[in-house]
Design an enzyme around this catalytic site. Structure first.
Site, PDB file in Angstrom:
ATOM      1  N   TYR A 144      15.304  46.038 -44.860  1.00  0.00           N
ATOM      2  CA  TYR A 144      15.626  44.555 -44.735  1.00  0.00           C
ATOM      3  C   TYR A 144      14.771  44.013 -45.499  1.00  0.00           C
ATOM      4  CZ  TYR A 144      16.995  40.209 -42.425  1.00  0.00           C
ATOM      5  OH  TYR A 144      17.382  38.820 -42.336  1.00  0.00           O
ATOM      6  N   GLY A 147      14.807  44.872 -49.302  1.00  0.00           N
ATOM      7  CA  GLY A 147      16.170  44.857 -49.659  1.00  0.00           C
ATOM      8  C   GLY A 147      16.193  43.188 -50.213  1.00  0.00           C
ATOM      9  N   ARG A 185      18.271  40.183 -30.775  1.00  0.00           N
ATOM     10  CA  ARG A 185      17.152  39.266 -31.191  1.00  0.00           C
ATOM     11  C   ARG A 185      16.748  38.705 -29.956  1.00  0.00           C
ATOM     12  NH1 ARG A 185      19.110  36.623 -36.934  1.00  0.00           N
ATOM     13  NH2 ARG A 185      21.321  37.311 -35.881  1.00  0.00           N
ATOM     14  N   VAL A 187      16.084  35.524 -28.703  1.00  0.00           N
ATOM     15  CA  VAL A 187      17.108  34.394 -28.205  1.00  0.00           C
ATOM     16  C   VAL A 187      18.049  34.836 -27.448  1.00  0.00           C
ATOM     17  CG1 VAL A 187      18.178  32.151 -28.728  1.00  0.00           C
ATOM     18  CG2 VAL A 187      16.296  32.794 -30.134  1.00  0.00           C
ATOM     19  N   PHE A 190      16.821  37.147 -24.366  1.00  0.00           N
ATOM     20  CA  PHE A 190      16.232  36.404 -23.129  1.00  0.00           C
ATOM     21  C   PHE A 190      17.227  35.560 -22.363  1.00  0.00           C
ATOM     22  CE2 PHE A 190      11.247  36.208 -24.741  1.00  0.00           C
ATOM     23  CZ  PHE A 190      11.439  37.332 -24.817  1.00  0.00           C
ATOM     24  N   THR A 209       3.906  34.970 -32.212  1.00  0.00           N
ATOM     25  CA  THR A 209       4.482  33.599 -32.392  1.00  0.00           C
ATOM     26  C   THR A 209       5.829  33.724 -33.324  1.00  0.00           C
ATOM     27  OG1 THR A 209       3.340  32.718 -34.222  1.00  0.00           O
ATOM     28  CG2 THR A 209       2.456  32.427 -31.784  1.00  0.00           C
ATOM     29  N   PRO A 273       5.852  41.194 -36.893  1.00  0.00           N
ATOM     30  CA  PRO A 273       4.880  40.091 -37.427  1.00  0.00           C
ATOM     31  C   PRO A 273       4.189  39.596 -36.228  1.00  0.00           C
ATOM     32  CG  PRO A 273       7.027  39.972 -38.978  1.00  0.00           C
ATOM     33  CD  PRO A 273       7.321  40.879 -37.595  1.00  0.00           C
ATOM     34  N   ARG A 276       4.516  33.555 -37.313  1.00  0.00           N
ATOM     35  CA  ARG A 276       5.402  33.024 -38.198  1.00  0.00           C
ATOM     36  C   ARG A 276       5.506  31.631 -37.945  1.00  0.00           C
ATOM     37  NH1 ARG A 276      10.619  36.122 -38.024  1.00  0.00           N
ATOM     38  NH2 ARG A 276       9.516  37.826 -39.298  1.00  0.00           N
TER      39      ARG A 276
HETATM   40  P1  NAD Z   1      24.932  38.175 -38.775  1.00  0.00           P
HETATM   41  O1  NAD Z   1      24.437  39.595 -38.341  1.00  0.00           O
HETATM   42  O2  NAD Z   1      25.337  37.356 -37.331  1.00  0.00           O
HETATM   43  O3  NAD Z   1      25.727  37.997 -39.764  1.00  0.00           O
HETATM   44  C1  NAD Z   1      25.859  38.712 -40.987  1.00  0.00           C
HETATM   45  C2  NAD Z   1      27.203  38.798 -41.318  1.00  0.00           C
HETATM   46  O4  NAD Z   1      27.494  39.717 -42.397  1.00  0.00           O
HETATM   47  C3  NAD Z   1      27.962  39.662 -40.296  1.00  0.00           C
HETATM   48  O5  NAD Z   1      29.373  38.705 -40.121  1.00  0.00           O
HETATM   49  C4  NAD Z   1      28.424  40.946 -40.681  1.00  0.00           C
HETATM   50  O6  NAD Z   1      29.509  41.466 -40.126  1.00  0.00           O
HETATM   51  C5  NAD Z   1      28.515  40.789 -42.360  1.00  0.00           C
HETATM   52  N1  NAD Z   1      28.121  41.699 -43.002  1.00  0.00           N
HETATM   53  C6  NAD Z   1      27.121  42.753 -43.206  1.00  0.00           C
HETATM   54  N2  NAD Z   1      27.056  43.572 -43.998  1.00  0.00           N
HETATM   55  C7  NAD Z   1      28.129  43.363 -44.817  1.00  0.00           C
HETATM   56  C8  NAD Z   1      28.449  44.046 -45.980  1.00  0.00           C
HETATM   57  N3  NAD Z   1      28.119  45.011 -46.588  1.00  0.00           N
HETATM   58  N4  NAD Z   1      29.938  43.187 -46.493  1.00  0.00           N
HETATM   59  C9  NAD Z   1      30.392  42.311 -45.735  1.00  0.00           C
HETATM   60  N5  NAD Z   1      29.737  41.815 -44.683  1.00  0.00           N
HETATM   61  C10 NAD Z   1      28.850  42.390 -44.322  1.00  0.00           C
HETATM   62  O7  NAD Z   1      23.287  37.497 -39.215  1.00  0.00           O
HETATM   63  P2  NAD Z   1      22.977  35.913 -39.235  1.00  0.00           P
HETATM   64  O8  NAD Z   1      21.873  35.469 -38.376  1.00  0.00           O
HETATM   65  O9  NAD Z   1      24.362  35.228 -39.144  1.00  0.00           O
HETATM   66  O10 NAD Z   1      22.459  36.114 -40.595  1.00  0.00           O
HETATM   67  C11 NAD Z   1      23.087  35.676 -41.991  1.00  0.00           C
HETATM   68  C12 NAD Z   1      22.344  35.747 -42.835  1.00  0.00           C
HETATM   69  O11 NAD Z   1      21.148  34.762 -42.786  1.00  0.00           O
HETATM   70  C13 NAD Z   1      21.724  37.373 -43.336  1.00  0.00           C
HETATM   71  O12 NAD Z   1      21.745  37.353 -44.690  1.00  0.00           O
HETATM   72  C14 NAD Z   1      20.291  36.975 -42.730  1.00  0.00           C
HETATM   73  O13 NAD Z   1      19.644  38.020 -43.510  1.00  0.00           O
HETATM   74  C15 NAD Z   1      19.983  35.698 -43.043  1.00  0.00           C
HETATM   75  N6  NAD Z   1      18.782  35.165 -42.098  1.00  0.00           N
HETATM   76  C16 NAD Z   1      19.072  34.949 -40.796  1.00  0.00           C
HETATM   77  C17 NAD Z   1      17.998  34.603 -39.982  1.00  0.00           C
HETATM   78  C18 NAD Z   1      18.269  34.291 -38.594  1.00  0.00           C
HETATM   79  O14 NAD Z   1      17.342  33.702 -37.801  1.00  0.00           O
HETATM   80  N7  NAD Z   1      19.546  34.155 -38.086  1.00  0.00           N
HETATM   81  C19 NAD Z   1      16.742  34.529 -40.394  1.00  0.00           C
HETATM   82  C20 NAD Z   1      16.615  34.744 -41.685  1.00  0.00           C
HETATM   83  C21 NAD Z   1      17.469  35.398 -42.649  1.00  0.00           C
HETATM   84  N1  UDP Z   2      11.223  40.314 -28.844  1.00  0.00           N
HETATM   85  C1  UDP Z   2      10.844  40.471 -27.444  1.00  0.00           C
HETATM   86  N2  UDP Z   2      11.739  40.838 -26.428  1.00  0.00           N
HETATM   87  C2  UDP Z   2      13.004  41.041 -26.921  1.00  0.00           C
HETATM   88  C3  UDP Z   2      13.383  40.757 -28.334  1.00  0.00           C
HETATM   89  C4  UDP Z   2      12.655  40.441 -29.297  1.00  0.00           C
HETATM   90  O1  UDP Z   2       9.532  40.248 -27.271  1.00  0.00           O
HETATM   91  O2  UDP Z   2      14.039  41.380 -26.254  1.00  0.00           O
HETATM   92  C5  UDP Z   2      10.043  39.810 -29.669  1.00  0.00           C
HETATM   93  C6  UDP Z   2      10.008  40.587 -31.084  1.00  0.00           C
HETATM   94  O3  UDP Z   2       9.073  41.853 -30.934  1.00  0.00           O
HETATM   95  C7  UDP Z   2       9.426  39.573 -31.987  1.00  0.00           C
HETATM   96  C8  UDP Z   2      10.090  38.191 -31.363  1.00  0.00           C
HETATM   97  O4  UDP Z   2      10.348  38.570 -30.237  1.00  0.00           O
HETATM   98  O5  UDP Z   2       8.146  39.520 -31.831  1.00  0.00           O
HETATM   99  C9  UDP Z   2      11.373  37.863 -32.464  1.00  0.00           C
HETATM  100  O6  UDP Z   2      12.031  38.780 -32.555  1.00  0.00           O
HETATM  101  P1  UDP Z   2      13.488  38.885 -33.120  1.00  0.00           P
HETATM  102  O7  UDP Z   2      14.056  40.362 -33.199  1.00  0.00           O
HETATM  103  O8  UDP Z   2      14.402  37.752 -32.582  1.00  0.00           O
HETATM  104  O9  UDP Z   2      13.252  38.565 -34.799  1.00  0.00           O
HETATM  105  P2  UDP Z   2      11.988  38.820 -35.683  1.00  0.00           P
HETATM  106  O10 UDP Z   2      11.493  37.556 -35.894  1.00  0.00           O
HETATM  107  O11 UDP Z   2      11.134  39.715 -35.320  1.00  0.00           O
HETATM  108  O12 UDP Z   2      13.006  39.346 -36.793  1.00  0.00           O
END
Ligand code: NAD
Ligand code: UDP
Length: 310
Positions: A144, A147, A185, A187, A190, A209, A273, A276
């Site tokens: 990830y 990438g 994840r 949120v 929990f 954090t 990590p 953050r």
């Molecule tokens: P999510 O997993 O809910 O959504 C990702 C979507 O992409 C899904 O609908 C999945 O089916 C689709 N997808 C995955 N691989 C695909 C492929 N090869 N072709 C077409 N569709 C594909 O995740 P999200 O939380 O909505 O994240 C959306 C974007 O934001 C991602 O790129 C993620 O890396 C980035 N992002 C999210 C967070 C966060 O906290 N939610 C944080 C950092 C970055």
């Molecule tokens: N985490 C946790 N319990 C869970 C899921 C996640 O303690 O059931 C922790 C995880 O190890 C990380 C933080 O919560 O330290 C955030 O994790 P998340 O997978 O939401 O996202 P990240 O920021 O690590 O990509």
């Protein structure tokens, strides 16, 4: 009316973005392979004349005439992106190349959803965009992190070499309705555990954090970045700087749900990590953006959403 392609549009963040851009009367194509996304997330948009749903995998080319591309497709939760790591890295690299090719051909503006993970386990706190990060290139999170880092490189090279109009955002932990129940994840885990009065699973000792941003705030920032008049390309951090430990976060969710759940401790995943928090000075300066939703307001909406799902 703009013609807009949103990859990953049926996912958590993508579905909110689709809704906003459809409501603002744009012509939206939502492209998704439904790996972690779901039709339920965009159900009320299906059938609208300015919304089109396409099942497609971005690791394969896709052709459509559009003005803007939001490239969000990529599984985002550690369990999901580690499920098939080779596919994850292909999605970031081949998928971003395909979307950059499409942007170049159509002269569209392309926005890449990058991530705070490109900072790895950061040695600089809070994280500023000028920090190059501390990423393990061979660990279980690398598919990830690396990438997404390579996707940023591709964005910059298409910009420098081919003049593609790009935007790079680095999203920090975001939460809200439409997160998948099995997302994994913190949120959603929990909240679901608390609502079912099951044990709350803290990985490690809970002192690590995170800083949580409500999805509506993030979507405002994403749209501002895409349309910013000075064509500021980024990268720019988008997140909420309000930082808390995972233990405090667990306690807050127990309190807000009135749950009888107990906290239990499980092993910390590899390369998790330690801390953050985004420095969002650049977003404030360039976009006039900062989050406005406080954690209890955002969490209440998220808890209410998950109540309808169990
Ligand atoms: P999510 O997993 O809910 O959504 C990702 C979507 O992409 C899904 O609908 C999945 O089916 C689709 N997808 C995955 N691989 C695909 C492929 N090869 N072709 C077409 N569709 C594909 O995740 P999200 O939380 O909505 O994240 C959306 C974007 O934001 C991602 O790129 C993620 O890396 C980035 N992002 C999210 C967070 C966060 O906290 N939610 C944080 C950092 C970055
Ligand atoms: N985490 C946790 N319990 C869970 C899921 C996640 O303690 O059931 C922790 C995880 O190890 C990380 C933080 O919560 O330290 C955030 O994790 P998340 O997978 O939401 O996202 P990240 O920021 O690590 O990509």
């Amino acid at each position: 009316m703009k013609r807009i392609l949103i990859t990953g549009g049926a996912g958590f963040i993508g579905s909110h973005l689709c809704r906003r851009l459809v409501e603002e009367n744009n012509d939206v194509i939502c492209l998704d392979n439904f790996f972690t996304g779901s039709k339920d997330n965009i159900r009320e948009l299906i059938g609208l004349k300015n919304f089109e749903l396409v099942r497609h995998d971005i690791t394969k080319e896709y052709f459509a005439e559009v003005d803007q591309i939001y490239n969000l497709a990529c599984p985002a939760s550690p369990p999901h992106y580690q499920y098939n790591p080779i596919k994850t890295i292909k999605t970031s690299i081949l998928g971003t190349m395909n979307m950059l090719g499409a942007a170049k051909r159509c002269k569209a503006t392309i926005l890449q959803a990058s991530t705070s993970e490109i900072y790895g386990d950061p040695k600089v706190h809070p994280q500023t965009e000028s920090y190059w990060g501390n990423v393990n290139p061979i660990g279980v999170r690398s598919c990830y992190d690396e990438g997404k880092r390579c996707a940023e490189t591709l964005m910059m090279d298409y910009h420098r070499q081919n003049n593609v109009d790009i935007r790079i955002i680095r999203i920090f932990n975001t939460y809200g309705p439409n997160m998948a129940k099995n997302d994994g994840r913190v949120v959603s885990n929990f909240i679901l555990q608390a609502l079912k009065n099951e044990d709350i699973t803290i990985y490690g000792d809970g002192t690590q954090t995170r800083s949580f941003c409500y999805v509506d705030d993030l979507v405002d920032g994403i749209i501002k970045m895409m349309n910013n008049p000075q064509k500021f390309i980024g990268p720019v951090n988008l997140g909420n700087p309000s930082e808390r430990s995972i233990l405090d976060f667990a306690k807050l969710i127990i309190e807000m749900t009135g749950s009888s759940s107990k906290i239990i401790y499980k092993p910390l995943p590899q390369d998790d990590p330690v801390q953050r928090k985004p420095d969002i000075t650049l977003a404030e300066k360039e976009l006039g953006w900062k989050p406005t939703t406080d954690i209890t307001t955002g969490l209440q909406k998220t808890i209410d959403y998950f109540k309808t799902k169990i």
